[in-house]
Every structure is written in C-alpha cells, then in structure tokens.
Enzyme design. Structure first.
Site, PDB file in Angstrom:
ATOM      1  N   HIS A  36      21.463  48.767 -25.664  1.00 40.71           N
ATOM      2  CA  HIS A  36      21.699  48.491 -27.078  1.00 40.71           C
ATOM      3  C   HIS A  36      23.013  49.176 -27.465  1.00 40.71           C
ATOM      4  O   HIS A  36      23.872  48.369 -28.094  1.00 40.71           O
ATOM      5  CB  HIS A  36      20.506  49.280 -27.852  1.00 40.71           C
ATOM      6  CG  HIS A  36      19.198  48.766 -27.392  1.00 40.71           C
ATOM      7  ND1 HIS A  36      18.523  47.617 -27.314  1.00 40.71           N
ATOM      8  CD2 HIS A  36      18.229  49.556 -27.022  1.00 40.71           C
ATOM      9  CE1 HIS A  36      17.469  47.455 -26.706  1.00 40.71           C
ATOM     10  NE2 HIS A  36      17.328  48.890 -26.437  1.00 40.71           N
ATOM     11  N   CYS A  44      10.776  48.699 -26.235  1.00 44.60           N
ATOM     12  CA  CYS A  44       9.729  48.770 -27.110  1.00 44.60           C
ATOM     13  C   CYS A  44       8.702  47.397 -27.081  1.00 44.60           C
ATOM     14  O   CYS A  44       7.695  47.601 -27.355  1.00 44.60           O
ATOM     15  CB  CYS A  44      10.098  48.799 -28.341  1.00 44.60           C
ATOM     16  SG  CYS A  44      11.180  47.311 -29.140  1.00 44.60           S
TER      17      CYS A  44
END
Length: 442
Positions: A10, A42
């Site tokens: 990220h 996630c």
C-alpha cells in the site's frame, strides 16, 4: 533524480504513483520480492467466506500498470543490503540468483510487516498457516476445503474475521487468545461481550485467556493444539497473533522503536538524510497520547506513502497523525472504534471518564429501528475526547470517522454535545447519538 522504492504494497504503491505525478522526469525503480503488488489482505476472510468471489478484485494496481507509467518495475527482486552512507543497495534477482548493486538519490523504504511467528514446539507441522498475502489466501482456501476442525490463534481483527468465515462454511472452529477478551486492543468489554455471545450462539469454541504451549501432529500434519488449559483437535491452524515491521535492512542505520518500527518525522523522513519510510514498517504519531506507536493499518500506509512523495524534494505537507481508526463487521453487528479504549487509558495512567449512550438510532415511529451502543472516553480535567466506540445492527460506523476528527482537533466532551448534526427520521433523532454522549457526560 533517481528514486528507489523497496517494497510495494500500500505505502509503496502510493509513493510510486504520486512520485510519478509530481516528478515526471525522475527515474523511479521499485524492488519487490513477490510477483504482485497492492494486495488487500483485509479481503482474505471475505474471500474465504464467499463474500468476495474473485480474489483478483483484491488488487488495485499491478506491476504492468506501474511499468506502463514508466516505472522500472523489478518484481521477484530481494534487496539484501542498504548502505545509507554511500546511497547504495545490494539486490538479488530471485529468478536467476544474480546479485547486483544499484544507487539512489532518494530512497523510499516501504517494506511493510510480517506475521509474528511464535517459537512453539510443532510450529513447523504441515497445515499451520499464516494470513497476510495472496499466497496465504490461496493456501487457506485450498487447505480449508477438507478441514473439519479449524483452530485460529489470535483474536484480533484478522483472526475474528476468519473465525466468522470458517463458521459460516460449516467448520468446527476454536478461537484461542491469551487475552481474556477478543479484540481487546480495539474495544472495551461492553462491545466484545456482544461479539463473543454471537460466536458462542453459533457453536464457536472460545479458548480465551489461554496460551498455546505446543502443536501435536500425525504423519507430519497438525492434529491438536495444546494450551496451558486444554487440548483442541485441529486439521488446520491459522496463526494471526500480530505483525512485526520488516526493517532488518536498516537496523543500526536509522532510529527505531524497540520493536524495530522505523521512526519518521512529520514529513516521513527517517533520521538518515534522503531516506524516507512509510507504512507498516514505520511507527506513527498517535494523537490521543502524542507518542510514536506501531499501528499497522492500510489507511495509515496509503496516507504515509502519499506524503512521502509530496515531501521527497522539499518538506511541504505535514503528517497530522492518526487515531488508529478502524471498523469491522461480524455477523449482523457493525462495529468501529477510534482512539483510546477505557482499558488502554487505564494502562496509560490517564485520569479519564467515560460516557455510554444506548438508544435507538432513529425515531420509534419509523417502521423499523435498532438499538446502538456508543461510548466515549475523555480526559477528566481537560474534558478532551480521547476515544470512541460504537456497535449496532444498523450501519452507524461513519460516526466513528466523525469522532476521529473530533479527537484530531482536540474537542471536548462538552463541545460534542452541541455540534451541528442534521436530523431526518430515516437516519437519526433530533439529538444525534454523538450529541447525547456530550449531554450525558458527567
């Protein structure tokens, strides 16, 4: 300007994309030891539970997209050494085993984190898995198909979501954690009690307050988990007890927290000139207490990666810190929290007070209405708000984003009572839940 980026999930992806926009003439090279980038971990439990059908949707960028922008994209390349004094790195091409050196003007370290693997007897048995990346996802999906008894070790967000997914797939699930409660880092007892009951009502075994002593196996595969209080049958075990920063490359070269998280200033600069860092390998400024803390979240990583790019040449945009805001959905319950819990405030020795509001989120004359529980932690003397939590069947989690801003701006519980929120019977009552907390505070 020659920019080298190490690691590309990220923070790395955000740093690269923004650097390319801001410095179109810069030469940007990224070294990543996997063959993919930007995987949203996630989504692992969502795919296991069948909510997300195609795991390809869990990627929001790709090596091909970066290469198309003119980024020198080096997948399956492992950085072996960093020499920050001479601005050099040593790299290994994992496909050819060739080793070579590269140089940089600006170095961006976004090496992320890795699951903590406990040193427990039997940990190397087959079918004891981690849950972090795309490879783990595929293995979990494949191994869980034939598993009947699944043990999840670790009752944080990842563990909790996997327990729900496995239970909904018809597995016998046991959740083990050394804490007496699930989600103890994020929520107080009033909230975790509700989720624990939801698990127990669905047949999940909760082995809380227990420490895993060893794993027993049969024919090289795990068959049983032994704790200090009991034994649990297991065809499959998922270890998710937390994460540690991947920062060995910079050890002794930049300032770090005790756990190895790199300390960066408000411009994402490390203690070494021209070396920047962002994401799960770093500490963050935690606004409720003003301290540097390790809070590995994708949201923090994206913000920090973007800020690295903005501050790469000149320090222009400050990092405003974080409240550690997060949310989770377990069965029918929507849950979110930000800032300090009551338990953490107590640990920190803070003189605090709490207020809890339980109310229907919209008027009772509406066809349906659900109860919500909202809790605020605030400092006794200054009245400054330090944290908030909410749980409800209606999705009211965005109110915790509002509370994150409240904490960010150092608002008091008394000010919260009279903040201007709209009223519309479809959505809320004339006195919003947040207002009620302020009005009901001591």
């Amino acid at each position: 300007m020659k920019i080298v980026v190490i690691g590309c999930t990220h923070a790395g992806t955000a740093a690269i994309l923004n650097s390319k926009k801001l410095y179109p003439d810069a030469e940007i090279t990224v070294y990543e030891r996997n063959d993919n980038i930007s995987f949203l971990s996630c989504g692992i439990a969502l795919h296991v539970g069948g909510v997300v059908k195609d795991p390809k949707g869990l990627f929001y960028s790709s090596p091909e997209k970066l290469a198309a922008l003119g980024v020198n994209t080096k997948m399956l390349h492992d950085v072996l050494d960093i020499d920050t004094d001479n601005k050099k790195i040593k790299v290994c091409n994992l496909e050819t085993n060739e080793e070579f050196e590269d140089t940089y003007d600006k170095l961006i370290v976004t090496t992320g984190s890795w699951p903590i693997i406990p040193r427990i007897e039997g940990i190397d048995l087959e079918n004891i898995l981690l849950s972090k990346n795309f490879y783990h996802l595929n293995t979990i999906i494949e191994k869980s198909k034939d598993a009947k008894n699944i043990v999840v070790v670790g009752a944080g967000y990842i563990g909790i979501e996997l327990v729900e997914a496995f239970q909904m797939n018809g597995k016998n699930v046991t959740l083990i954690d050394m804490q007496e409660r699930i989600l103890a880092k994020y929520l107080d007892k009033e909230f975790t009690n509700v989720v624990e009951k939801a698990f127990l009502d669905r047949g999940v075994k909760l082995a809380l307050g227990e420490t895993v002593n060893k794993f027993m196996g049969k024919d090289g595969k795990v068959s049983k988990v032994v704790t200090n209080k009991g034994e649990y049958e297991a065809d499959l075990v998922i270890i998710c007890i937390g994460f540690k920063p991947n920062t060995a490359l910079l050890k002794g070269q930049v300032e770090m927290l005790d756990n190895g998280a790199i300390i960066v200033d408000e411009y994402m600069r490390t203690s070494k000139e021209d070396v920047f860092a962002a994401g799960d390998c770093c500490s963050v400024i935690y606004n409720p207490t003003g301290e540097h803390r390790y809070i590995p979240l994708a949201t923090n990583a994206l913000r920090m990666g973007t800020l690295v790019a903005k501050n790469l040449v000149n320090p222009t945009t400050k990092y405003i810190g974080t409240q550690g805001t997060s949310g989770i959905k377990i069965y029918e319950y929507n849950i979110a929290s930000t800032g300090l819990t009551e338990e953490l405030a107590k640990e920190k020795g803070i003189d605090y007070r709490t207020v809890i509001v339980t109310d229907n989120y919209r008027p009772e004359f509406m066809p349906t209405y659900d109860s919500a529980v909202f809790k605020v932690v605030y400092e006794r003397k200054s009245r400054r708000i330090l944290g908030a939590q909410i749980i409800s069947k209606a999705d009211l989690t965005q109110s915790i984003n509002t509370m994150s801003i409240v904490i960010q701006n150092k608002m008091t519980i008394d000010e919260l009572a009279f903040v201007d929120f709209f009223f519309q019977p479809h959505f809320n009552k004339p006195w919003n839940l947040l207002n009620l907390a302020g009005l009901n505070a001591e």
